[in-house]
Write an enzyme that holds these catalytic residues in place. Structure first.
Site, short mmCIF file in Angstrom:
data_model
loop_
_atom_site.label_atom_id
_atom_site.label_comp_id
_atom_site.label_asym_id
_atom_site.label_seq_id
_atom_site.Cartn_x
_atom_site.Cartn_y
_atom_site.Cartn_z
N GLY A 89 -11.93 13.69 11.35
CA GLY A 89 -12.63 12.58 11.05
C GLY A 89 -11.88 11.86 10.30
O GLY A 89 -10.81 11.77 10.08
N ARG A 90 -12.70 10.53 9.67
CA ARG A 90 -11.87 9.86 8.65
C ARG A 90 -11.90 9.98 7.34
O ARG A 90 -11.13 9.66 6.61
CB ARG A 90 -12.45 8.29 8.95
N GLU A 93 -8.70 11.11 5.47
CA GLU A 93 -7.76 10.02 5.13
C GLU A 93 -7.81 9.55 3.61
O GLU A 93 -6.81 9.19 3.06
CB GLU A 93 -8.29 8.53 6.03
N CYS A 119 -8.10 18.28 13.77
CA CYS A 119 -7.86 16.85 14.08
C CYS A 119 -6.93 16.36 12.97
O CYS A 119 -6.10 16.69 12.51
CB CYS A 119 -9.32 16.16 14.27
N HIS A 120 -7.85 15.43 12.33
CA HIS A 120 -7.24 14.67 11.27
C HIS A 120 -7.17 15.31 9.77
O HIS A 120 -6.75 15.01 8.78
CB HIS A 120 -7.82 13.16 10.83
N TYR A 139 -4.74 15.72 15.98
CA TYR A 139 -4.99 14.66 16.62
C TYR A 139 -3.33 14.07 16.71
O TYR A 139 -2.67 13.90 15.56
CB TYR A 139 -5.87 13.59 16.10
#
Length: 188
Positions: A89-90, A93, A119-120, A139
């Site tokens: 997800g975000r 980050e 993923c992230h 990802y």
């Protein structure tokens, strides 16, 4: 299989499936999972985001559920845990900017404990400097970070996962059956 104590590091706008599904699955098979977020305490929640693949050039994002944390980040000692899980997800980050998060992640690699990232989540692994010469899926947009941190980006099907030593990675939530199966094998 003996019950393990697993740390999940997550944050606001974590991917909904990549947080809830592993959390609930690991609890279902008898493991303890402590979900934490920097600057939050047990009982607080993080917002989730639902990422989907609808034919656009990248995933789409919609607001998901509220996910309740069950442990307090400031009280966590990674030495108390048998494994680590990092949803995508975000959240990764900005979580990768937190020195305490990176220190916790490094502990699991220094002690060769199982780590699962999807993923992230690879953004945190890259920032922690733990991917040198390791195969890592994520990802595809994370490929430059993985490669620049010395990792080996491994392009696999969206429903596949890869294990390299103590590390299990996958590109996104469609890989849950393979990713969680490989992670569970490391927990034995």
């Amino acid at each position: 299989m003996s019950n393990k104590k697993i740390l999940m590091i997550t944050g606001d706008f974590t991917e909904d499936y990549e947080t809830m599904v592993p959390f609930q699955t690991l609890l279902t098979v008898g493991h303890r999972v402590d979900a934490v977020c920097p600057d939050k305490v047990s009982g607080d929640s993080v917002a989730t985001a639902i990422h989907d693949f609808e034919g656009d050039q990248t995933y789409t994002e919609k607001r998901g559920h509220n996910f309740t944390l069950n442990a307090t980040f400031a009280e966590i000692d990674p030495a108390d845990y048998d494994a680590l899980i990092i949803p995508g997800g975000r959240a990764p980050e900005y979580l990768r900017l937190n020195p305490a998060v990176l220190t916790m992640v490094r502990h699991f690699f220094e002690t060769n404990k199982p780590v699962a990232a999807v993923c992230h989540g690879a953004q945190i692994l890259s920032a922690a400097g733990v991917l040198k010469d390791r195969k890592c899926s994520a990802y595809p947009a994370c490929m430059p970070e993985i490669n620049q941190s010395g990792g080996i980006f491994t392009e696999i099907a969206i429903d596949a996962a890869i294990t390299d030593g103590n590390l299990v990675t996958a590109p996104a939530w469609p890989a849950h059956p393979a990713w969680l199966s490989q992670f569970l094998a490391l927990l034995k």
